[in-house]
Design a protein around this motif. Structure first.
Motif, PDB file in Angstrom:
ATOM      1  N   SER A 231       0.776  -1.341  -0.106  1.00  0.00           N
ATOM      2  CA  SER A 231       0.031   0.000  -0.167  1.00  0.00           C
ATOM      3  C   SER A 231       0.946   1.204  -0.110  1.00  0.00           C
ATOM      4  O   SER A 231       2.102   1.344   0.373  1.00  0.00           O
ATOM      5  CB  SER A 231      -1.147  -0.010   1.306  1.00  0.00           C
TER       6      SER A 231
ATOM      7  N   GLU B 234       0.753   3.654   1.903  1.00  0.00           N
ATOM      8  CA  GLU B 234       1.053   3.974   3.364  1.00  0.00           C
ATOM      9  C   GLU B 234       2.482   2.914   3.810  1.00  0.00           C
ATOM     10  O   GLU B 234       3.157   3.497   4.553  1.00  0.00           O
ATOM     11  CB  GLU B 234      -0.185   3.652   4.493  1.00  0.00           C
ATOM     12  N   GLU B 235       2.049   1.962   3.527  1.00  0.00           N
ATOM     13  CA  GLU B 235       3.274   1.030   3.782  1.00  0.00           C
ATOM     14  C   GLU B 235       4.743   1.433   3.130  1.00  0.00           C
ATOM     15  O   GLU B 235       5.756   1.361   3.580  1.00  0.00           O
ATOM     16  CB  GLU B 235       3.218  -0.379   3.552  1.00  0.00           C
TER      17      GLU B 235
ATOM     18  N   SER C  73       5.384   4.338   2.174  1.00  0.00           N
ATOM     19  CA  SER C  73       5.786   5.808   3.017  1.00  0.00           C
ATOM     20  C   SER C  73       6.680   5.341   4.140  1.00  0.00           C
ATOM     21  O   SER C  73       7.698   5.837   4.479  1.00  0.00           O
ATOM     22  CB  SER C  73       4.632   6.616   3.432  1.00  0.00           C
ATOM     23  N   ALA C  74       6.216   4.390   5.004  1.00  0.00           N
ATOM     24  CA  ALA C  74       6.869   3.830   6.168  1.00  0.00           C
ATOM     25  C   ALA C  74       8.057   3.014   5.508  1.00  0.00           C
ATOM     26  O   ALA C  74       9.267   3.398   6.206  1.00  0.00           O
ATOM     27  CB  ALA C  74       6.228   2.713   6.682  1.00  0.00           C
TER      28      ALA C  74
ATOM     29  N   GLN D 279       3.898  11.144  -2.856  1.00  0.00           N
ATOM     30  CA  GLN D 279       3.432  10.840  -1.548  1.00  0.00           C
ATOM     31  C   GLN D 279       4.134   9.790  -0.810  1.00  0.00           C
ATOM     32  O   GLN D 279       4.536   9.962   0.336  1.00  0.00           O
ATOM     33  CB  GLN D 279       1.971  10.443  -1.640  1.00  0.00           C
ATOM     34  N   VAL D 280       4.783   8.702  -1.554  1.00  0.00           N
ATOM     35  CA  VAL D 280       5.585   7.720  -0.736  1.00  0.00           C
ATOM     36  C   VAL D 280       7.036   8.319  -0.516  1.00  0.00           C
ATOM     37  O   VAL D 280       7.355   8.105   0.756  1.00  0.00           O
ATOM     38  CB  VAL D 280       5.849   6.624  -1.881  1.00  0.00           C
TER      39      VAL D 280
ATOM     40  N   GLY E 226       7.410  10.051   3.085  1.00  0.00           N
ATOM     41  CA  GLY E 226       7.887   9.302   4.388  1.00  0.00           C
ATOM     42  C   GLY E 226       9.465   9.499   4.444  1.00  0.00           C
ATOM     43  O   GLY E 226       9.767   9.661   5.702  1.00  0.00           O
TER      44      GLY E 226
END
Length: 160
Positions: free
Chosen positions: A59, A61-62, A64-65, A109-110, A113
């Motif tokens: 994802s 979000e993953e 970005s982490a 956006q990635v 992070g």
């Protein structure tokens, strides 16, 4: 610990051991007042945090982490080269490679992070130029790779 490492600790993070290169290169090189890191992948304790393509198996979000972990690994490479992170005068450039599914377009956006972590850790000196690039595949099938360039305020050891 210095101010930079204190800010990391406030975020619940610490400088990890430098990730071992997965091929024939060194983690960072200093020339003059600049330190260039090799591309850092999202390894934690020697293992990938995630694998696969962003927008498919991973994802945003993953991813970005993962970019944050890459930036943390880049900070470790810089520290190993210069010793004291408080002599970082400026994060100059960040390049973020994102292994992307064909229709994924959220690379910026990635990359946030990594950028957000560098801003929190280095303050105003963490504001940087950046490229976020979608690619077909990365080493170890990780979803993100990040490299950074920093300027430091101390002369190299051979000029001190």
């Amino acid at each position: 610990m210095g101010a930079v490492e204190d800010r990391l600790a406030e975020l619940g993070l610490s400088v990890p051991d430098v990730a071992k290169p997965v091929a024939s290169y060194v983690p960072a090189v200093r020339t003059g007042s600049y330190v260039y890191t090799a591309g850092q992948v999202p390894l934690r304790d020697g293992d990938p945090v995630a694998t696969g393509k962003v927008g498919a198996e991973v994802s945003p979000e993953e991813a970005s982490a993962c970019a944050q972990q890459c930036a943390l690994n880049a900070i470790a490479a810089v520290k190993a080269e210069i010793g004291d992170l408080d002599v970082v005068k400026r994060v100059v450039k960040v390049v973020c490679f994102v292994a992307s599914a064909p229709d994924f377009t959220g690379q910026p956006q990635v990359a946030n992070g990594a950028s957000d972590l560098l801003g929190k850790v280095f303050g105003d000196a963490g504001a940087h130029a950046r490229s976020a690039v979608g690619v077909a595949v990365l080493p170890l099938d990780v979803p993100v790779e990040v490299e950074i360039i920093v300027e430091v305020s101390t002369p190299p050891d051979d000029q001190a």
